[in-house]
Design a protein around this motif. Structure first.
Motif, short mmCIF file in Angstrom:
data_model
loop_
_atom_site.label_atom_id
_atom_site.label_comp_id
_atom_site.label_asym_id
_atom_site.label_seq_id
_atom_site.Cartn_x
_atom_site.Cartn_y
_atom_site.Cartn_z
N GLU A 259 0.82 -1.22 0.00
CA GLU A 259 0.00 0.00 0.00
C GLU A 259 0.85 1.27 0.00
O GLU A 259 0.43 2.30 -0.52
CB GLU A 259 -1.01 -0.06 1.15
N HIS B 13 -5.35 2.56 6.58
CA HIS B 13 -5.14 1.11 6.66
C HIS B 13 -3.76 0.81 7.24
O HIS B 13 -3.61 0.02 8.17
CB HIS B 13 -5.22 0.46 5.27
N GLU C 120 -11.29 -2.03 0.23
CA GLU C 120 -10.54 -2.59 -0.91
C GLU C 120 -11.46 -3.05 -2.04
O GLU C 120 -11.05 -3.07 -3.20
CB GLU C 120 -9.64 -3.75 -0.46
FE LIG Z 1 -5.73 -0.96 1.87
#
Ligand SMILES: [Fe+2]
Ligand SMILES: [Fe+2]
Length: 393
Positions: free
Chosen positions: A97, A134, A246
């Motif tokens: 990410e 996240h 997601e």
């Molecule tokens: Fe993510």
């Protein structure tokens, strides 16, 4: 767009109202449902002591599940293997990410050069903000676990930039790592100045997310099926909320990589070569299946050192000789764990194929996912056995 005025591209996104609608819908829904505030709250509430004696994932998502280590482990050790899966898995996701945040921006820059792509850029801005939430949640939980259990890092790592190798356990060697970093740097320049290459970053992102989607859906089920949701361990709730965000990111990849290209002119030979190279790189990154962790394509030899440390840690308290013997049984002998991981690898190959098949500008090697499909149990075992001969704890 105004056709009576000169434009760089003959068509803009507004000329494809169906695609535009899909993009607007996806953006609107993602904004409404944004899970970042939940993840921020969960990360603050997380207290390792309160959930250290329970599973965080469905049982089959445990480190070394169905390997000799798992088969011989006590119930308490199994809980740790289950939690370690979470820690290892999301440590990998953090790395992916960090790269995503950066390439969302460079690709958005490339696409913004075409009329009407503002919606795509804003969707990506939102997604990048979500990725940061996240990462913060994964990092806090994973680091708290490692600090409490080991007092040092096992799978986590200090914060890093986007040019570091994305796969955190990959046997690349110095030269290949340097070469990959150069390729990433070249790709940033190319994607930020070229709409087609920018758009195809989303095909690569889609492929990478596809595997994530298969696993993360299953991880989210632990919370979904929990009989007392307000008592579910926080890491499992994080898995659930992350999966919800997601799903939208995956939709974006699908729409931009596969549909929005309709308004772009046909790719040149150079552009096709760049995109094919990127996908070959992605296939190479996903070539291995890992005996330790089903669903992430790490290289086993890159995990020998960490596994040895785990066996010697207070969780397993093995002596040096016993740990080496266990390493041999885990990595050099065929086991159900290996077969399960190979099966997930096969599922990934099939789903990548289905995803890539309609893209006519891709080579056969990529459309048929030939590089990944070349791996086999024999090759996997031969690589591990060879590497174990050179392993020094
Ligand atoms: Fe993510
Ligand atoms: Fe994402």
């Amino acid at each position: 767009m105004n056709k009576s005025l000169l434009q760089t591209n003959p068509r803009g996104l507004c000329d494809e109202p169906k695609i535009m609608k899909k993009l607007e819908f996806n953006f609107k829904k993602n904004r409404e449902q944004d899970n970042s505030p939940h993840l921020d709250r969960l990360s603050l509430e997380f207290d390792y002591d309160r959930c250290k004696n329970e599973y965080w994932n469905p049982e089959n998502f445990s480190l070394f599940y169905k390997s000799p280590l798992w088969n011989e482990a006590s119930p308490t050790q199994r809980i740790k293997l289950n939690q370690l899966y979470w820690v290892a898995y999301y440590s990998q996701i953090i790395s992916a990410e960090i790269a995503t945040i950066f390439f969302n921006q460079t690709s958005a820059a490339g696409l913004y050069g075409i009329e009407d792509f503002r919606i795509v850029c804003e969707t990506l801005d939102l997604e990048s903000m979500q990725e940061r939430a996240h990462i913060a949640a994964f990092k806090r939980i994973a680091e708290s676990f490692e600090l409490a259990e080991f007092g040092e890092r096992f799978f986590t790592y200090p914060m890093r930039g986007p040019y570091v190798e994305t796969m955190i356990f990959q046997n690349s060697g110095k030269v290949r790592r340097f070469w990959k970093e150069m390729q990433l740097k070249a790709f940033t320049l190319l994607s930020s100045g070229n709409a087609f290459i920018g758009s195809q970053y989303f095909t690569v992102r889609g492929v990478r997310t596809l595997n994530g989607k298969i696993i993360q859906h299953q991880l989210s089920q632990y919370y979904m099926q929990h009989s007392k949701k307000d008592l579910a361990p926080i890491p499992s709730v994080v898995s659930y909320h992350h999966f919800l965000d997601e799903s939208f990111h995956f939709n974006t990849s699908m729409i931009v990589g596969k549909e929005a290209t309709k308004v772009l002119r046909n790719p040149t030979r150079f552009e096709k070569t760049v995109v094919n190279r990127m996908l070959e790189g992605c296939q190479r990154d996903h070539y291995n299946f890992s005996t330790a962790i089903n669903g992430i394509f790490w290289s086993d030899p890159a995990l020998f050192g960490t596994t040895y440390r785990l066996l010697r840690s207070p969780i397993f308290s093995m002596k040096h000789g016993d740990a080496l013997n266990m390493l041999h049984r885990l990595f050099a002998e065929e086991s159900e764990a290996m077969h399960l991981s190979q099966l997930t690898h096969k599922t990934a190959v099939d789903s990548y194929r289905e995803y890539l098949a309609p893209l006519s500008f891709l080579s056969r090697k990529n459309r048929e996912v030939q590089i990944m499909a070349e791996n086999s149990m024999e090759k996997h075992l031969a690589t591990n056995r060879r590497a174990l001969r050179f392993f020094r704890a």
